[in-house]
Design an enzyme around this catalytic site. Structure first.
Site, short mmCIF file in Angstrom:
data_model
loop_
_atom_site.label_atom_id
_atom_site.label_comp_id
_atom_site.label_asym_id
_atom_site.label_seq_id
_atom_site.Cartn_x
_atom_site.Cartn_y
_atom_site.Cartn_z
N GLN A 1 5.49 -5.70 8.99
CA GLN A 1 4.68 -6.13 7.98
C GLN A 1 5.65 -6.33 6.59
O GLN A 1 5.61 -7.25 5.95
CB GLN A 1 3.65 -5.33 7.72
CG GLN A 1 2.52 -5.62 8.75
CD GLN A 1 2.58 -4.64 9.88
OE1 GLN A 1 3.77 -4.19 10.04
NE2 GLN A 1 1.64 -4.50 10.51
N SER B 1 10.39 2.40 6.09
CA SER B 1 8.86 2.39 6.21
C SER B 1 8.06 3.80 6.89
O SER B 1 8.87 4.45 7.36
CB SER B 1 8.52 1.21 7.12
OG SER B 1 8.85 0.02 6.54
N MET C 1 -10.18 1.75 16.95
CA MET C 1 -8.92 1.36 17.59
C MET C 1 -9.28 0.68 18.96
O MET C 1 -8.38 -0.26 19.31
CB MET C 1 -8.53 2.84 18.26
CG MET C 1 -7.72 3.69 17.17
SD MET C 1 -6.82 5.02 17.88
CE MET C 1 -7.88 6.23 18.23
N CYS D 1 0.85 -1.19 -0.01
CA CYS D 1 -0.01 0.04 0.11
C CYS D 1 0.71 1.17 -0.07
O CYS D 1 0.55 2.31 -0.55
CB CYS D 1 -0.78 -0.05 1.29
SG CYS D 1 -0.03 -0.39 2.69
#
EC number: 1.2.1.70
Length: 439
Positions: free
Chosen positions: A116, A109, A193, A50
């Site tokens: 991930q 990242s 959340m 993504c």
């Protein structure tokens, strides 16, 4: 041959561009095959998540490869080449290797240290290997990238600290209770959340999860996901004594849980701690709850402080990781440059092997009485002499391969063993021609 890394990510392109380039599972093999068949590309792998669509590969003409990749991705995405080019980066050689190591180690990242990307990176390489799109060089590079990733995680602890609100809640729960396996959780409301925190708690092995929501059907649906129990909202306070951990996330405009509610259950709880996470905005648990002994209340700002502190610690760990990556990039770059002189070394060793075979054949013809064992011993001795003679020039060339102007030394090395310097062979040829002309 050069290593390259190209593509776009959350740093170079907005989400509306990234989503057009994203490669779904069913299209992955097709796109990978098209790119691997480009004439200037020898090996290639694609990482599509993504946050990034990136290609890592080996090319004999990086500029040409980049233009071909642009055209192919333009055709796939519907974006014009010139527009796409604005968002694409291109790294080569050491910069490309360093980028690949940073990605595999989650230093590149959006959330530094997130785990991930490691699985996504490994999966992308497995697909490329299955498709035979990567061979010796890129296989070695990806194996090294995974090794670097593991080394960074174990030596810097970059992923140990929680950097999401939901996971920070679990970290605090473990500090209060230690073992969570005998703890009951009450999820009050079904905010995103709070639900995520409950999922983390379920994976941490809590005993049971109760879910209460104003819409009972939603409570039932969520409880079923956790293997828990749904509670009607008007029955909430009956189950309060059972809850060790309470996660609150409702749309109420005023507190639902107050000091008097916990005063009532104090004797029933017999001093056992209660950990409350109020993720609601506005808050759904009154501040004075914290005045009761063994009741620990944290709101979203408290959790954010934990997250911010942990992010700072990850940034410090990232600085240490950069030093390690620089060292590993230098090692891989040295191996790659030494690999590029291998053809010259192989050529010389083949030349020496031909001479050896020719001379041994002549020797054994002149000494037919030698048995098989004696012949083997002579051949071993000759091989040993050749290896020792060639060892120094081979090491010299490998060392020069890592320096500037390495091509200059390779040319000299190949020139030294060129057939044009074999004067005796040329004399033999000219003598034979002379004898023929005399006849």
């Amino acid at each position: 041959m050069e290593i390259f890394a190209t593509g776009l990510n959350y740093k170079t392109a907005p989400v509306e561009i990234r989503e057009k380039l994203a490669i779904p599972e069913e299209k992955y093999s097709e796109i990978l095959e098209k790119i691997s068949l480009l004439p200037s590309i020898y090996e290639v792998s694609i990482l599509s998540t993504c946050n990034r669509v990136e290609l890592y590969g080996l090319s004999d003409n990086i500029e040409e490869s980049f233009e071909e990749i642009l055209r192919l991705l333009s055709s796939y995405s519907g974006l014009k080449v010139e527009e796409l080019k604005k968002y694409m980066f291109l790294y080569r050689d050491r910069d490309a290797i360093a980028h690949i190591f940073r990605v595999s180690s989650s230093l590149d990242s959006m959330v530094i240290g997130e785990p991930q990307i490691v699985c996504q990176f490994k999966d992308s390489f497995s697909k490329a290997r299955e498709s035979k799109a990567v061979k010796h060089v890129m296989t070695r590079l990806f194996d090294k990238a995974m090794n670097v990733s593991k080394k960074i995680r174990t030596s810097t602890g970059i992923s140990r600290r929680a950097v999401s609100i939901s996971y920070a809640a679990i970290e605090l729960a473990k500090k209060i209770f230690g073992d969570l396996s005998d703890k009951n959780v009450l999820l009050l409301g079904a905010g995103e959340m709070a639900e995520l925190a409950a999922r983390h708690l379920a994976s941490a092995g809590v005993r049971h999860i109760f879910v209460s929501n104003r819409t009972f059907e939603k409570a039932v649906q969520l409880a079923d996901e956790f293997g828990g129990s749904a509670i009607r909202f008007n029955k909430l306070f009956e189950f309060l004594p059972e809850a060790d951990i309470i996660i609150v996330s409702t749309g109420a405009k005023e507190p639902i849980l107050k000091k008097e509610h916990f005063k009532k259950i104090e004797k029933i709880r017999q001093g056992k701690p209660v950990f409350i996470i109020d993720i609601s905005v506005p808050r759904n648990v009154s501040d004075d709850v914290n005045e009761i002994e063994n009741v620990y209340l944290y709101n979203i700002d408290d959790l954010k402080m934990v997250v911010d502190r942990n992010l700072e610690e990850r940034k410090i760990a990232a600085e240490s990781a950069k030093i390690l990556i620089d060292e590993e990039v230098a090692k891989f770059d040295r191996w790659l440059k030494q690999l590029q002189v291998s053809p010259a070394i192989v050529k010389v060793r083949n030349f020496a092997s031909e001479i050896k075979d020719y001379q041994l054949k002549k020797l054994f013809e002149q000494m037919p009485y030698l048995n098989e064992k004696e012949r083997e011993n002579i051949e071993l001795a000759v091989n040993s002499i050749i290896n020792k003679i060639l060892h120094r020039p081979t090491m010299y060339l490998k060392d020069k391969a890592t320096k500037e102007n390495s091509e200059f030394y390779v040319d000299i090395f190949e020139e030294m063993f060129s057939p044009k310097w074999d004067f005796r062979k040329r004399m033999d040829v000219s003598l034979k021609k002379g004898r023929k002309s005399e006849k």
